[in-house]
Design an enzyme around this catalytic site. Structure first.
Site, short mmCIF file in Angstrom:
data_model
loop_
_atom_site.label_atom_id
_atom_site.label_comp_id
_atom_site.label_asym_id
_atom_site.label_seq_id
_atom_site.Cartn_x
_atom_site.Cartn_y
_atom_site.Cartn_z
N ARG A 134 -1.30 -11.50 -4.22
CA ARG A 134 -0.97 -11.34 -5.76
C ARG A 134 0.21 -10.27 -5.83
O ARG A 134 1.13 -10.55 -6.49
CB ARG A 134 -2.10 -10.64 -6.45
N THR A 135 -0.02 -9.17 -5.11
CA THR A 135 0.88 -8.12 -5.46
C THR A 135 2.46 -8.35 -5.04
O THR A 135 3.51 -8.25 -5.88
CB THR A 135 0.73 -6.72 -4.54
N ARG A 163 4.47 -2.07 0.73
CA ARG A 163 2.93 -1.92 1.13
C ARG A 163 2.77 -1.54 2.69
O ARG A 163 3.52 -2.32 3.60
CB ARG A 163 2.16 -3.06 0.75
N LYS A 184 10.04 -5.09 16.76
CA LYS A 184 10.47 -4.55 17.75
C LYS A 184 10.42 -3.04 17.86
O LYS A 184 11.01 -2.40 18.73
CB LYS A 184 12.27 -4.91 17.71
C1 NCD Z 1 -6.17 -4.86 -3.46
C2 NCD Z 1 -5.23 -4.03 -2.56
O1 NCD Z 1 -4.47 -4.73 -1.81
O2 NCD Z 1 -5.45 -3.08 -2.60
N1 NCD Z 1 -5.58 -6.21 -3.92
C3 NCD Z 1 -4.40 -6.41 -4.77
O3 NCD Z 1 -3.50 -5.58 -4.44
N2 NCD Z 1 -4.55 -7.14 -5.71
C4 NCD Z 1 -7.52 -5.06 -3.39
C5 NCD Z 1 -8.13 -5.46 -2.17
O4 NCD Z 1 -7.49 -5.88 -1.26
O5 NCD Z 1 -9.32 -5.65 -1.98
#
Ligand code: NCD
Length: 337
Positions: free
Chosen positions: A85-86, A136, A115
């Site tokens: 989703r993100t 992320r 690498k």
């Molecule tokens: C969450 C995350 O990655 O922290 N998911 C998200 O971004 N929608 C929650 C999760 O992974 O449980």
């Protein structure tokens, strides 16, 4: 689609007062060029501004599917942890605004990260091509570190068990849109409150409102003390329990989360708590008629699929709100207020 037709979108009169106020607000420019690292950086006025812009984005997508507001802009999406989703909502947000994306999402294993390239060098490279970076990463503080290397906005899409500020914005927006208000609500957070970064960010954001908080988790997964102390310092009414039955009747928001398997060093401990909760239609019969069940997703058994038919199940509407919020944020940090 003829994009030139979409030009007057953000000042046509049907957008009304909110849009005009939004555009004129000092908060509109306050976000330009800014990193989005923690929910601590948002005050209520800024939140209202972002939500007003997200509503405009929703209206615009309904009417025209997209616009050219960010035409020519490039977003780098760098994901060192899995995401559905993100990552896809940031990509959709950028593309619906006419921009484009460098997706290093499911593919860090194919990039120079594999690498042994440092985060600093990867960020310094991506900023040569892009106007903003979404990151992320499994470590707390990684987004802040990345921001220290970059001269372009860095948006934190989850730094390990730390924060997930854009998720908290879409969560709060969902509460606001579903229930019409945030003040006066009783919000119950259920599941992995220890490692769940979405819980950490949303809890902190809710402290700006007049809410009551309930934290429901197994002992092992209680909310970190640091955040609990922030809650207590704010004077918010708060209770902790192990049993969702204690909160189901009075909760206005039931925010359910997955046990974060990847954060456990001892998988035997994960096995102990992994099936702790299951929100079922039977349990939902005891909940208020007007309330919402939310989940950042992915779910792995915490909410029974039969709950999906319940109109109070808001998690897929929550997903959609993520795109509008990220459209609003990208426009704001890229200075298109
Ligand atoms: C969450 C995350 O990655 O922290 N998911 C998200 O971004 N929608 C929650 C999760 O992974 O449980």
């Amino acid at each position: 689609m003829n994009v030139t037709e979409l030009k007057p979108l953000f000042d046509f009169e049907m957008m009304g007062k909110t849009a005009v106020n939004g555009v004129n607000s000092p908060h509109a420019n306050g976000l330009a060029g800014q990193d989005i690292l923690s929910v601590d950086q948002f005050d209520r006025e800024t939140l209202q501004y972002i939500f007003a812009r997200a509503r405009e984005m929703r209206e615009m997508v309904h009417r025209f599917h997209g616009s050219d507001l960010l035409k020519g802009h490039v977003l780098a999406c760098l994901f060192y942890e899995p995401s559905t989703r993100t990552s896809s909502s940031f990509i959709a947000a950028m593309e619906r605004l006419g921009g484009s994306v460098i997706p290093i999402t499911q593919g860090v294993q194919f990039s120079s990260v594999s690498k042994g390239e440092t985060l600093g060098d990867t960020i310094r490279t991506l900023e040569q091509y892009a106007d903003a970076i979404v990151l992320r990463h499994p470590e707390i503080g990684s987004a802040k570190e990345a921001a220290s290397y970059a001269n372009i906005p860095v948006l934190n899409a989850g730094d390990g068990p730390g924060e997930h500020p854009t998720q908290a914005l879409l969560d709060l927006f969902t509460i606001r849109e579903e229930l019409g208000r945030v003040d006066g609500l009783k919000v119950a957070m259920v599941g992995d409150l220890r490692f769940g970064r979405t819980v950490h960010s949303l809890t902190k954001l809710l402290l700006q409102y007049d809410v009551k908080l309930r934290f429901v988790s197994p002992e092992m997964l209680r909310l970190p003390l640091k955040i609990m102390n922030e809650v207590i310092d704010k004077g918010v009414e708060v209770r902790e329990t192990h049993d969702v039955a204690d909160v189901i009747e009075n909760a206005d928001v039931l925010y359910v989360t997955r046990v974060q398997k990847e954060r456990f060093s001892d998988l035997a401990q994960y096995e102990e708590v992994k099936n702790y909760y299951n929100i079922t239609p039977e349990l939902m019969q005891r909940a208020k008629e007007k309330m919402v069940v939310m989940h950042p997703l992915p779910r792995v058994g915490e909410i029974h699929p039969d709950v999906d038919k319940d109109p109070r199940a808001a998690y897929f509407r929550q997903v959609k709100n993520g795109m509008y919020i990220r459209m609003a944020l990208l426009a704001a940090v890229l200075g298109k207020a």
